[in-house]
Write an enzyme that holds these catalytic residues in place. Structure first.
Site, short mmCIF file in Angstrom:
data_model
loop_
_atom_site.label_atom_id
_atom_site.label_comp_id
_atom_site.label_asym_id
_atom_site.label_seq_id
_atom_site.Cartn_x
_atom_site.Cartn_y
_atom_site.Cartn_z
N GLU A 125 -6.24 -4.35 10.45
CA GLU A 125 -5.21 -3.34 10.67
C GLU A 125 -5.54 -2.51 11.91
O GLU A 125 -6.29 -1.53 11.82
CB GLU A 125 -5.14 -2.40 9.46
CG GLU A 125 -4.73 -3.07 8.18
CD GLU A 125 -4.11 -2.07 7.22
OE1 GLU A 125 -2.95 -2.24 6.87
OE2 GLU A 125 -4.79 -1.10 6.85
N GLY A 168 2.37 -0.94 4.44
CA GLY A 168 2.41 0.46 4.03
C GLY A 168 3.84 0.93 3.84
O GLY A 168 4.50 0.58 2.86
N GLY A 169 4.34 1.68 4.80
CA GLY A 169 5.67 2.31 4.71
C GLY A 169 6.76 1.39 4.18
O GLY A 169 7.53 1.76 3.29
N GLY A 224 1.67 2.70 10.80
CA GLY A 224 2.66 3.77 10.68
C GLY A 224 3.34 4.17 11.99
O GLY A 224 3.98 5.21 12.06
N GLU A 227 -7.32 5.25 7.13
CA GLU A 227 -7.00 6.64 6.78
C GLU A 227 -8.15 7.30 6.02
O GLU A 227 -8.28 8.52 6.02
CB GLU A 227 -5.67 6.68 5.99
CG GLU A 227 -4.49 6.43 6.92
CD GLU A 227 -3.23 5.91 6.27
OE1 GLU A 227 -3.15 5.88 5.03
OE2 GLU A 227 -2.32 5.49 7.01
N SER A 259 2.60 -1.65 10.60
CA SER A 259 4.03 -1.69 10.96
C SER A 259 4.72 -3.01 10.65
O SER A 259 5.61 -3.44 11.38
CB SER A 259 4.23 -1.31 12.43
OG SER A 259 3.87 0.05 12.63
N ASN A 311 0.85 -1.19 0.00
CA ASN A 311 0.00 0.00 0.00
C ASN A 311 0.89 1.25 0.00
O ASN A 311 1.39 1.65 1.05
CB ASN A 311 -0.91 -0.04 1.25
CG ASN A 311 -1.82 1.17 1.33
OD1 ASN A 311 -1.94 1.94 0.37
ND2 ASN A 311 -2.47 1.34 2.47
N TRP A 312 1.08 1.82 -1.17
CA TRP A 312 2.03 2.94 -1.30
C TRP A 312 1.45 4.28 -0.84
O TRP A 312 2.14 5.29 -0.83
CB TRP A 312 2.53 3.04 -2.75
CG TRP A 312 3.49 1.95 -3.12
CD1 TRP A 312 4.03 1.01 -2.26
CD2 TRP A 312 4.04 1.65 -4.41
NE1 TRP A 312 4.87 0.17 -2.94
CE2 TRP A 312 4.90 0.54 -4.26
CE3 TRP A 312 3.89 2.22 -5.68
CZ2 TRP A 312 5.60 0.00 -5.33
CZ3 TRP A 312 4.60 1.68 -6.75
CH2 TRP A 312 5.44 0.59 -6.57
N LYS A 313 0.16 4.28 -0.54
CA LYS A 313 -0.50 5.50 -0.03
C LYS A 313 -0.13 6.71 -0.88
O LYS A 313 -0.14 6.63 -2.09
CB LYS A 313 -0.11 5.70 1.45
CG LYS A 313 -0.33 4.44 2.28
CD LYS A 313 -0.20 4.70 3.76
CE LYS A 313 -0.42 3.41 4.54
NZ LYS A 313 -0.50 3.59 5.97
N HIS A 362 -10.11 1.72 4.27
CA HIS A 362 -8.84 1.87 4.99
C HIS A 362 -9.03 2.90 6.11
O HIS A 362 -9.77 3.87 5.96
CB HIS A 362 -7.74 2.34 4.02
CG HIS A 362 -6.38 2.29 4.64
ND1 HIS A 362 -5.93 3.27 5.49
CD2 HIS A 362 -5.39 1.37 4.58
CE1 HIS A 362 -4.71 2.95 5.91
NE2 HIS A 362 -4.36 1.80 5.37
P1 PGA Z 1 2.13 0.67 7.74
O1 PGA Z 1 0.71 0.88 7.07
O2 PGA Z 1 2.69 -0.63 7.22
O3 PGA Z 1 2.95 1.85 7.29
O4 PGA Z 1 1.93 0.63 9.21
C1 PGA Z 1 -0.16 -0.20 6.83
C2 PGA Z 1 -1.40 0.28 6.15
O5 PGA Z 1 -1.89 1.38 6.45
O6 PGA Z 1 -1.95 -0.41 5.28
#
Ligand code: PGA
Length: 247
Positions: A165, A230-231, A171, A94, A209, A7-9, A92
């Site tokens: 999640e 994500g990150g 994050g 976010e 994470s 997930n490159w956001k 998601h």
């Molecule tokens: P993260 O994000 O790996 O940076 O914690 C996961 C996500 O939001 O899908």
């Protein structure tokens, strides 16, 4: 086979997205997992071209509620499919934080499922809910709001895919303990099977994470069908996470 979603956001520019996609396919041409790249919407088309003919699949980070019509700024499921997407993230945290309601998430899930773009429904509790022992009931509420009485014709005949999640793990560098994730995955699987009795397979991914050091700890668990990263998926070392798949 495990499912690993990157997930490159909003992290990467279009240019960097393309370069990273190329890097992945060059470094690991035959991943032993189903790997799905979810770039930002603006980069979808170019990332698609960069991944063409490779084993890597494509996802979109969000989707419009309806198929066609008014909806300034929304993207139709049909265009996502035309752009080569196989999956779409729905709900998601976010997006929920920006005000997306359960009702909207349900509409998005239905729209994707009805047109055979596999929705990955994201659920997760806040830290306060975890601390007060409410984590499972929050997840139950989120799943019920989307899946209860979902018309059978709207259902994909592929596995229902849920990403667990916990919000406090996203994050933050503080992942859930695999043991706690397993407990929650088990509860999610049971609940989805109850809500959608005819479903044959339920896949539950863990996200929050995940990094190259802790990925194997999750992936070695039978209850963990894959990861939503994500990150750590925005770096070439994401390959190490894919390689952590043991079966
Ligand atoms: P993260 O994000 O790996 O940076 O914690 C996961 C996500 O939001 O899908």
């Amino acid at each position: 086979m495990k499912l690993i979603v990157a997930n490159w956001k909003m992290y990467l520019s279009i240019k960097k997205s393309v370069a990273l996609a190329r890097n992945f396919r060059r470094t690991l041409s035959k991943p032993k997992a189903e790997v799905v790249i979810c770039p930002n919407l603006a980069a979808l088309s170019e990332v698609r071209a960069a991944l063409q003919g490779s084993a890597y699949k494509l996802a979109a980070p969000d989707i419009g509620t309806g198929e066609r019509g008014p909806g300034t700024g929304e993207i139709s499921v049909h265009d996502l499919k035309e752009l080569g997407c196989k999956y779409v993230l729905v709900g998601h945290s976010e997006r929920r934080a920006l005000g997306e309601t359960d009702a909207v998430i349900r509409q998005k899930f239905e729209t994707a499922a009805a047109t055979k773009l596999t929705p990955i429904l994201c659920v997760g509790e806040k830290l306060s809910a975890r601390k007060s022992g409410q984590a499972t009931s929050v997840i139950r509420h989120q799943l019920t709001a989307v899946l209860k009485k979902i018309p059978i014709t709207q259902l994909p005949n592929y596995p229902i895919t849920i990403a667990y999640e916990p919000i406090w793990a996203i994050g933050t560098g503080v992942p859930a303990h695999p043991r706690d994730a397993v407990k929650m995955h088990r509860a999610i699987r049971t609940l989805v099977t109850k809500l959608v009795p005819r479903v044959k397979v339920v896949r539950v991914l863990y996200g929050g994470s995940v990094d190259p050091n802790n990925a194997a700890g999750f992936l070695s668990e039978k209850e963990v069908d894959g990861l939503l990263v994500g990150g750590a998926s925005t770096k070439p070392s994401f390959i190490e996470i894919i390689k952590a798949t043991s079966h």
